[in-house]
Design a protein around this motif. Structure first.
Motif, PDB file in Angstrom:
ATOM      1  N   TYR A   1     -12.591  20.919 -69.873  1.00 47.56           N
ATOM      2  CA  TYR A   1     -14.027  21.155 -69.708  1.00 47.56           C
ATOM      3  C   TYR A   1     -14.574  20.260 -68.603  1.00 47.56           C
ATOM      4  O   TYR A   1     -15.336  20.713 -67.747  1.00 47.56           O
ATOM      5  CB  TYR A   1     -14.793  20.912 -71.015  1.00 47.56           C
ATOM      6  N   ALA A   2     -14.163  19.005 -68.597  1.00 47.11           N
ATOM      7  CA  ALA A   2     -14.658  18.051 -67.597  1.00 47.11           C
ATOM      8  C   ALA A   2     -14.235  18.428 -66.181  1.00 47.11           C
ATOM      9  O   ALA A   2     -14.949  18.145 -65.219  1.00 47.11           O
ATOM     10  CB  ALA A   2     -14.181  16.638 -67.941  1.00 47.11           C
ATOM     11  N   THR A   3     -13.078  19.090 -66.060  1.00 43.95           N
ATOM     12  CA  THR A   3     -12.564  19.470 -64.733  1.00 43.95           C
ATOM     13  C   THR A   3     -12.731  20.966 -64.449  1.00 43.95           C
ATOM     14  O   THR A   3     -12.211  21.468 -63.452  1.00 43.95           O
ATOM     15  CB  THR A   3     -11.071  19.080 -64.597  1.00 43.95           C
TER      16      THR A   3
ATOM     17  N   TRP B   1     -20.405  27.011 -69.349  1.00 37.31           N
ATOM     18  CA  TRP B   1     -20.597  25.886 -70.274  1.00 37.31           C
ATOM     19  C   TRP B   1     -20.024  24.601 -69.670  1.00 37.31           C
ATOM     20  O   TRP B   1     -20.646  23.540 -69.717  1.00 37.31           O
ATOM     21  CB  TRP B   1     -19.949  26.223 -71.616  1.00 37.31           C
ATOM     22  N   ALA B   2     -18.828  24.689 -69.089  1.00 39.07           N
ATOM     23  CA  ALA B   2     -18.174  23.514 -68.511  1.00 39.07           C
ATOM     24  C   ALA B   2     -18.964  22.938 -67.337  1.00 39.07           C
ATOM     25  O   ALA B   2     -19.132  21.723 -67.226  1.00 39.07           O
ATOM     26  CB  ALA B   2     -16.754  23.868 -68.072  1.00 39.07           C
ATOM     27  N   THR B   3     -19.463  23.810 -66.471  1.00 42.74           N
ATOM     28  CA  THR B   3     -20.126  23.344 -65.249  1.00 42.74           C
ATOM     29  C   THR B   3     -21.597  22.991 -65.448  1.00 42.74           C
ATOM     30  O   THR B   3     -22.155  22.231 -64.673  1.00 42.74           O
ATOM     31  CB  THR B   3     -20.017  24.386 -64.117  1.00 42.74           C
ATOM     32  N   SER B   4     -22.230  23.534 -66.489  1.00 40.65           N
ATOM     33  CA  SER B   4     -23.652  23.245 -66.678  1.00 40.65           C
ATOM     34  C   SER B   4     -23.895  21.924 -67.407  1.00 40.65           C
ATOM     35  O   SER B   4     -25.034  21.501 -67.569  1.00 40.65           O
ATOM     36  CB  SER B   4     -24.346  24.395 -67.411  1.00 40.65           C
ATOM     37  N   ASN B   5     -22.815  21.281 -67.838  1.00 41.56           N
ATOM     38  CA  ASN B   5     -22.925  19.997 -68.532  1.00 41.56           C
ATOM     39  C   ASN B   5     -22.148  18.922 -67.791  1.00 41.56           C
ATOM     40  O   ASN B   5     -21.169  19.213 -67.121  1.00 41.56           O
ATOM     41  CB  ASN B   5     -22.375  20.119 -69.959  1.00 41.56           C
ATOM     42  N   LYS B   6     -22.597  17.679 -67.938  1.00 49.16           N
ATOM     43  CA  LYS B   6     -21.860  16.540 -67.384  1.00 49.16           C
ATOM     44  C   LYS B   6     -21.196  15.840 -68.562  1.00 49.16           C
ATOM     45  O   LYS B   6     -21.867  15.304 -69.440  1.00 49.16           O
ATOM     46  CB  LYS B   6     -22.797  15.590 -66.645  1.00 49.16           C
ATOM     47  N   TRP B   7     -19.884  15.890 -68.587  1.00 46.51           N
ATOM     48  CA  TRP B   7     -19.107  15.372 -69.712  1.00 46.51           C
ATOM     49  C   TRP B   7     -18.976  13.859 -69.608  1.00 46.51           C
ATOM     50  O   TRP B   7     -18.507  13.345 -68.607  1.00 46.51           O
ATOM     51  CB  TRP B   7     -17.755  16.087 -69.755  1.00 46.51           C
ATOM     52  N   LEU B   8     -19.391  13.153 -70.647  1.00 47.75           N
ATOM     53  CA  LEU B   8     -19.473  11.703 -70.612  1.00 47.75           C
ATOM     54  C   LEU B   8     -18.350  10.995 -71.357  1.00 47.75           C
ATOM     55  O   LEU B   8     -17.781  10.030 -70.852  1.00 47.75           O
ATOM     56  CB  LEU B   8     -20.811  11.234 -71.209  1.00 47.75           C
ATOM     57  N   GLN B   9     -18.055  11.470 -72.575  1.00 46.58           N
ATOM     58  CA  GLN B   9     -17.113  10.728 -73.405  1.00 46.58           C
ATOM     59  C   GLN B   9     -16.610  11.596 -74.544  1.00 46.58           C
ATOM     60  O   GLN B   9     -17.333  12.450 -75.054  1.00 46.58           O
ATOM     61  CB  GLN B   9     -17.819   9.505 -73.985  1.00 46.58           C
ATOM     62  N   LEU B  10     -15.367  11.349 -74.952  1.00 45.69           N
ATOM     63  CA  LEU B  10     -14.781  11.996 -76.117  1.00 45.69           C
ATOM     64  C   LEU B  10     -14.517  10.930 -77.167  1.00 45.69           C
ATOM     65  O   LEU B  10     -13.940   9.883 -76.860  1.00 45.69           O
ATOM     66  CB  LEU B  10     -13.464  12.678 -75.736  1.00 45.69           C
ATOM     67  N   GLU B  11     -14.950  11.197 -78.392  1.00 47.15           N
ATOM     68  CA  GLU B  11     -14.677  10.299 -79.512  1.00 47.15           C
ATOM     69  C   GLU B  11     -13.904  11.090 -80.568  1.00 47.15           C
ATOM     70  O   GLU B  11     -14.378  12.120 -81.041  1.00 47.15           O
ATOM     71  CB  GLU B  11     -15.991   9.787 -80.114  1.00 47.15           C
TER      72      GLU B  11
ATOM     73  N   PHE C   1     -22.253  14.548 -73.850  1.00 40.88           N
ATOM     74  CA  PHE C   1     -22.502  15.129 -72.532  1.00 40.88           C
ATOM     75  C   PHE C   1     -23.993  15.159 -72.234  1.00 40.88           C
ATOM     76  O   PHE C   1     -24.827  14.998 -73.123  1.00 40.88           O
ATOM     77  CB  PHE C   1     -21.900  16.539 -72.435  1.00 40.88           C
ATOM     78  N   LEU C   2     -24.291  15.356 -70.952  1.00 44.25           N
ATOM     79  CA  LEU C   2     -25.665  15.596 -70.518  1.00 44.25           C
ATOM     80  C   LEU C   2     -25.791  17.086 -70.266  1.00 44.25           C
ATOM     81  O   LEU C   2     -24.956  17.673 -69.564  1.00 44.25           O
ATOM     82  CB  LEU C   2     -25.975  14.841 -69.222  1.00 44.25           C
ATOM     83  N   ASP C   3     -26.815  17.706 -70.834  1.00 44.04           N
ATOM     84  CA  ASP C   3     -27.002  19.139 -70.607  1.00 44.04           C
ATOM     85  C   ASP C   3     -27.642  19.374 -69.235  1.00 44.04           C
ATOM     86  O   ASP C   3     -27.861  18.433 -68.469  1.00 44.04           O
ATOM     87  CB  ASP C   3     -27.797  19.783 -71.749  1.00 44.04           C
ATOM     88  N   ASN C   4     -27.958  20.622 -68.939  1.00 44.94           N
ATOM     89  CA  ASN C   4     -28.485  20.952 -67.607  1.00 44.94           C
ATOM     90  C   ASN C   4     -29.875  20.384 -67.347  1.00 44.94           C
ATOM     91  O   ASN C   4     -30.358  20.408 -66.227  1.00 44.94           O
ATOM     92  CB  ASN C   4     -28.441  22.467 -67.359  1.00 44.94           C
ATOM     93  N   LYS C   5     -30.517  19.833 -68.391  1.00 47.12           N
ATOM     94  CA  LYS C   5     -31.803  19.145 -68.210  1.00 47.12           C
ATOM     95  C   LYS C   5     -31.615  17.628 -68.234  1.00 47.12           C
ATOM     96  O   LYS C   5     -32.573  16.871 -68.355  1.00 47.12           O
ATOM     97  CB  LYS C   5     -32.785  19.571 -69.297  1.00 47.12           C
TER      98      LYS C   5
END
Length: 127
Positions: free
Chosen positions: A42-44, A70-80, A95-99
């Motif tokens: 998703y991050a890539t 979905w993958a490109t409209s979000n900025k993936w921050l961390q996986l727990e 993640f950060l959404d498109n807003k």
């Protein structure tokens, strides 16, 4: 070339962790490693890998364009990783959404080993 840490949170570099699974040179040996590599996908924006690692019985519910969106409209921050068994993984994806609002995707996922490969089957989502 600069090495980048793996998106899945492993201390390894991406090229030594999830990338070999995503590019098809290796198979994820466990459900947990498949889940981690799917987060990195998703991050890539590796939509082909995400579709290919979804169990065949579930693939009809997904489309490459929706996954990519979905993958490109979000900025993936961390996986727990919350918990894992042989064929389940509970995780939180931050993640950060498109807003640019912080979001948490909390899921309990089920995986299946078939012909030597792990596949994502489905997930239950938490609010």
């Amino acid at each position: 070339m600069t090495k980048i840490k793996c998106y899945c949170g492993s201390p390894k570099n991406f090229d030594e962790c999830c990338e070999p699974f995503i590019n098809g040179t290796e198979k994820a040996p466990t459900a947990l490693e498949l889940m981690r590599s799917r987060y990195s996908a998703y991050a890539t924006h590796a939509a082909d890998y995400l579709l290919a690692t979804t169990h065949i019985s579930e693939r009809k519910y997904y489309s490459k364009s929706e996954i990519l969106n979905w993958a490109t409209s979000n900025k993936w921050l961390q996986l727990e990783i919350v918990a894992a068994t042989e064929n389940t993984v509970e995780f939180k994806a931050y993640f950060l959404d498109n807003k640019l609002q912080k979001q948490i995707h909390h899921e309990f996922s089920t995986f299946k080993l078939e012909n030597g490969s792990w596949f994502y089957v489905d997930g239950k989502f938490f609010d």
